[in-house]
Design a protein around this motif. Structure first.
Motif, PDB file in Angstrom:
ATOM      1  N   GLY A  75     110.820  10.570  21.916  1.00 29.24           N
ATOM      2  CA  GLY A  75     110.289  11.108  23.085  1.00 29.24           C
ATOM      3  C   GLY A  75     108.898  10.951  23.125  1.00 29.24           C
ATOM      4  O   GLY A  75     108.611  10.754  24.556  1.00 29.24           O
ATOM      5  N   LYS A  76     108.249  10.908  22.485  1.00 29.64           N
ATOM      6  CA  LYS A  76     106.622  10.702  22.449  1.00 29.64           C
ATOM      7  C   LYS A  76     106.665   9.126  22.829  1.00 29.64           C
ATOM      8  O   LYS A  76     105.742   8.903  23.681  1.00 29.64           O
ATOM      9  CB  LYS A  76     106.056  10.842  21.023  1.00 29.64           C
ATOM     10  N   GLN A  77     107.308   8.338  21.998  1.00 26.80           N
ATOM     11  CA  GLN A  77     107.356   6.834  22.336  1.00 26.80           C
ATOM     12  C   GLN A  77     107.392   6.441  23.866  1.00 26.80           C
ATOM     13  O   GLN A  77     106.895   5.448  24.641  1.00 26.80           O
ATOM     14  CB  GLN A  77     107.891   5.871  21.372  1.00 26.80           C
ATOM     15  N   LEU A  78     108.309   7.042  24.420  1.00 31.89           N
ATOM     16  CA  LEU A  78     108.979   6.893  25.734  1.00 31.89           C
ATOM     17  C   LEU A  78     108.271   7.739  26.788  1.00 31.89           C
ATOM     18  O   LEU A  78     108.850   7.586  27.866  1.00 31.89           O
ATOM     19  CB  LEU A  78     110.675   7.022  25.503  1.00 31.89           C
ATOM     20  N   GLY A  79     107.442   8.395  26.267  1.00 33.76           N
ATOM     21  CA  GLY A  79     106.639   9.270  27.462  1.00 33.76           C
ATOM     22  C   GLY A  79     107.403  10.655  27.915  1.00 33.76           C
ATOM     23  O   GLY A  79     107.031  11.169  29.063  1.00 33.76           O
ATOM     24  N   TYR A  80     108.357  11.254  27.201  1.00 40.42           N
ATOM     25  CA  TYR A  80     109.041  12.326  27.490  1.00 40.42           C
ATOM     26  C   TYR A  80     108.239  13.726  27.141  1.00 40.42           C
ATOM     27  O   TYR A  80     108.445  14.776  27.581  1.00 40.42           O
ATOM     28  CB  TYR A  80     110.435  12.295  26.906  1.00 40.42           C
ATOM     29  N   ASP A  81     107.460  13.524  25.999  1.00 42.29           N
ATOM     30  CA  ASP A  81     106.815  14.768  25.466  1.00 42.29           C
ATOM     31  C   ASP A  81     105.786  15.236  26.268  1.00 42.29           C
ATOM     32  O   ASP A  81     105.302  16.328  26.047  1.00 42.29           O
ATOM     33  CB  ASP A  81     106.415  14.711  23.941  1.00 42.29           C
ATOM     34  N   ASP A  82     105.205  14.450  27.105  1.00 40.93           N
ATOM     35  CA  ASP A  82     104.137  14.855  28.079  1.00 40.93           C
ATOM     36  C   ASP A  82     104.584  15.925  29.118  1.00 40.93           C
ATOM     37  O   ASP A  82     103.773  16.868  29.681  1.00 40.93           O
ATOM     38  CB  ASP A  82     103.551  13.651  29.144  1.00 40.93           C
ATOM     39  N   ALA A  83     105.828  16.227  29.501  1.00 42.20           N
ATOM     40  CA  ALA A  83     106.429  16.975  30.105  1.00 42.20           C
ATOM     41  C   ALA A  83     106.613  18.605  29.491  1.00 42.20           C
ATOM     42  O   ALA A  83     106.680  19.395  30.276  1.00 42.20           O
ATOM     43  CB  ALA A  83     107.783  16.790  30.754  1.00 42.20           C
ATOM     44  N   LEU A  84     106.342  18.591  28.282  1.00 39.57           N
ATOM     45  CA  LEU A  84     106.415  19.939  27.391  1.00 39.57           C
ATOM     46  C   LEU A  84     105.101  20.560  27.304  1.00 39.57           C
ATOM     47  O   LEU A  84     104.184  19.853  27.125  1.00 39.57           O
ATOM     48  CB  LEU A  84     107.178  19.612  26.085  1.00 39.57           C
ATOM     49  N   ASP A  85     105.213  21.893  27.652  1.00 39.22           N
ATOM     50  CA  ASP A  85     103.999  22.569  27.365  1.00 39.22           C
ATOM     51  C   ASP A  85     104.020  22.926  25.836  1.00 39.22           C
ATOM     52  O   ASP A  85     104.894  22.691  25.200  1.00 39.22           O
ATOM     53  CB  ASP A  85     104.011  23.992  28.379  1.00 39.22           C
ATOM     54  N   ASP A  86     103.081  23.618  25.394  1.00 40.54           N
ATOM     55  CA  ASP A  86     102.683  23.741  23.809  1.00 40.54           C
ATOM     56  C   ASP A  86     103.911  24.621  23.321  1.00 40.54           C
ATOM     57  O   ASP A  86     104.383  24.477  22.305  1.00 40.54           O
ATOM     58  CB  ASP A  86     101.345  24.079  23.535  1.00 40.54           C
ATOM     59  N   GLU A  87     104.325  25.627  24.149  1.00 43.26           N
ATOM     60  CA  GLU A  87     105.088  26.700  23.696  1.00 43.26           C
ATOM     61  C   GLU A  87     106.606  26.069  23.571  1.00 43.26           C
ATOM     62  O   GLU A  87     107.358  26.356  22.297  1.00 43.26           O
ATOM     63  CB  GLU A  87     105.217  27.968  24.587  1.00 43.26           C
ATOM     64  N   THR A  88     107.061  25.294  24.525  1.00 37.05           N
ATOM     65  CA  THR A  88     108.322  24.628  24.396  1.00 37.05           C
ATOM     66  C   THR A  88     108.320  23.620  23.144  1.00 37.05           C
ATOM     67  O   THR A  88     109.309  23.396  22.642  1.00 37.05           O
ATOM     68  CB  THR A  88     108.641  23.768  25.867  1.00 37.05           C
ATOM     69  N   ALA A  89     107.056  22.751  23.090  1.00 38.17           N
ATOM     70  CA  ALA A  89     107.050  21.915  22.010  1.00 38.17           C
ATOM     71  C   ALA A  89     107.266  22.559  20.605  1.00 38.17           C
ATOM     72  O   ALA A  89     107.924  22.173  19.732  1.00 38.17           O
ATOM     73  CB  ALA A  89     105.835  20.940  22.096  1.00 38.17           C
ATOM     74  N   ALA A  90     106.634  23.820  20.551  1.00 38.26           N
ATOM     75  CA  ALA A  90     106.706  24.326  19.119  1.00 38.26           C
ATOM     76  C   ALA A  90     108.119  25.155  19.097  1.00 38.26           C
ATOM     77  O   ALA A  90     108.478  24.762  18.033  1.00 38.26           O
ATOM     78  CB  ALA A  90     105.711  25.548  19.353  1.00 38.26           C
ATOM     79  N   LEU A  91     108.727  25.353  20.158  1.00 39.44           N
ATOM     80  CA  LEU A  91     110.193  25.779  19.914  1.00 39.44           C
ATOM     81  C   LEU A  91     110.920  24.646  19.649  1.00 39.44           C
ATOM     82  O   LEU A  91     112.057  24.793  18.647  1.00 39.44           O
ATOM     83  CB  LEU A  91     110.661  26.356  21.430  1.00 39.44           C
ATOM     84  N   ALA A  92     110.756  23.511  20.117  1.00 30.23           N
ATOM     85  CA  ALA A  92     111.685  22.253  19.714  1.00 30.23           C
ATOM     86  C   ALA A  92     111.614  22.079  18.188  1.00 30.23           C
ATOM     87  O   ALA A  92     112.388  21.556  17.722  1.00 30.23           O
ATOM     88  CB  ALA A  92     111.357  21.238  20.591  1.00 30.23           C
ATOM     89  N   LEU A  93     110.492  22.155  17.632  1.00 27.60           N
ATOM     90  CA  LEU A  93     110.365  22.077  16.261  1.00 27.60           C
ATOM     91  C   LEU A  93     111.044  22.842  15.458  1.00 27.60           C
ATOM     92  O   LEU A  93     111.408  22.837  14.242  1.00 27.60           O
ATOM     93  CB  LEU A  93     108.809  22.167  15.932  1.00 27.60           C
ATOM     94  N   LYS A  94     111.331  24.253  15.908  1.00 27.93           N
ATOM     95  CA  LYS A  94     112.001  25.317  15.155  1.00 27.93           C
ATOM     96  C   LYS A  94     113.582  24.871  15.176  1.00 27.93           C
ATOM     97  O   LYS A  94     114.372  25.378  14.127  1.00 27.93           O
ATOM     98  CB  LYS A  94     112.130  26.526  15.943  1.00 27.93           C
ATOM     99  N   ILE A  95     114.223  23.878  16.202  1.00 31.84           N
ATOM    100  CA  ILE A  95     115.540  23.743  16.294  1.00 31.84           C
ATOM    101  C   ILE A  95     116.073  22.718  15.096  1.00 31.84           C
ATOM    102  O   ILE A  95     115.462  21.901  14.654  1.00 31.84           O
ATOM    103  CB  ILE A  95     115.883  23.140  17.549  1.00 31.84           C
TER     104      ILE A  95
END
Length: 95
Positions: A75-95
């Motif tokens: 996601g980071k290498q392909l540029g998809y993580d730029d679309a995530l706000d910090d809260e959503t990114a933090a939630l993704a780490l919990k999954i």
């Protein structure tokens, strides 16, 4: 290179990222080849793993296992993580 059993499930998350980004990739899905790789001592495997998927960059030698780690890296290498706000990114780490 995507290394996954001949079938669908966890490997699809990895494939979809490559395909959506338009990035070509090789795939290893021969059951016997994957079993042989699993049977190697951990220090001889591309990266120690219990089961696929694995992603291996043939140019750099970087190998990753575990779907969440692979998806976050790609996601980071392909540029998809730029679309995530910090809260959503933090939630993704919990999954």
């Amino acid at each position: 290179e995507v290394i996954y059993w001949p079938g669908t499930f966890r490997g699809n998350f990895v494939r979809v990222l490559f395909e959506h980004a338009g990035v070509a990739y090789d795939e290893t899905s021969e059951f016997e080849r994957i079993l042989a790789m699993k049977a190697l001592p951990p220090h001889e495997q591309p990266i120690p793993f219990i089961g696929p998927p694995l992603v291996r960059n043939k140019n750099t030698g970087l190998a990753l296992s575990q779907t969440p780690a692979i998806v976050m890296y790609l996601g980071k290498q392909l540029g998809y993580d730029d679309a995530l706000d910090d809260e959503t990114a933090a939630l993704a780490l919990k999954i």
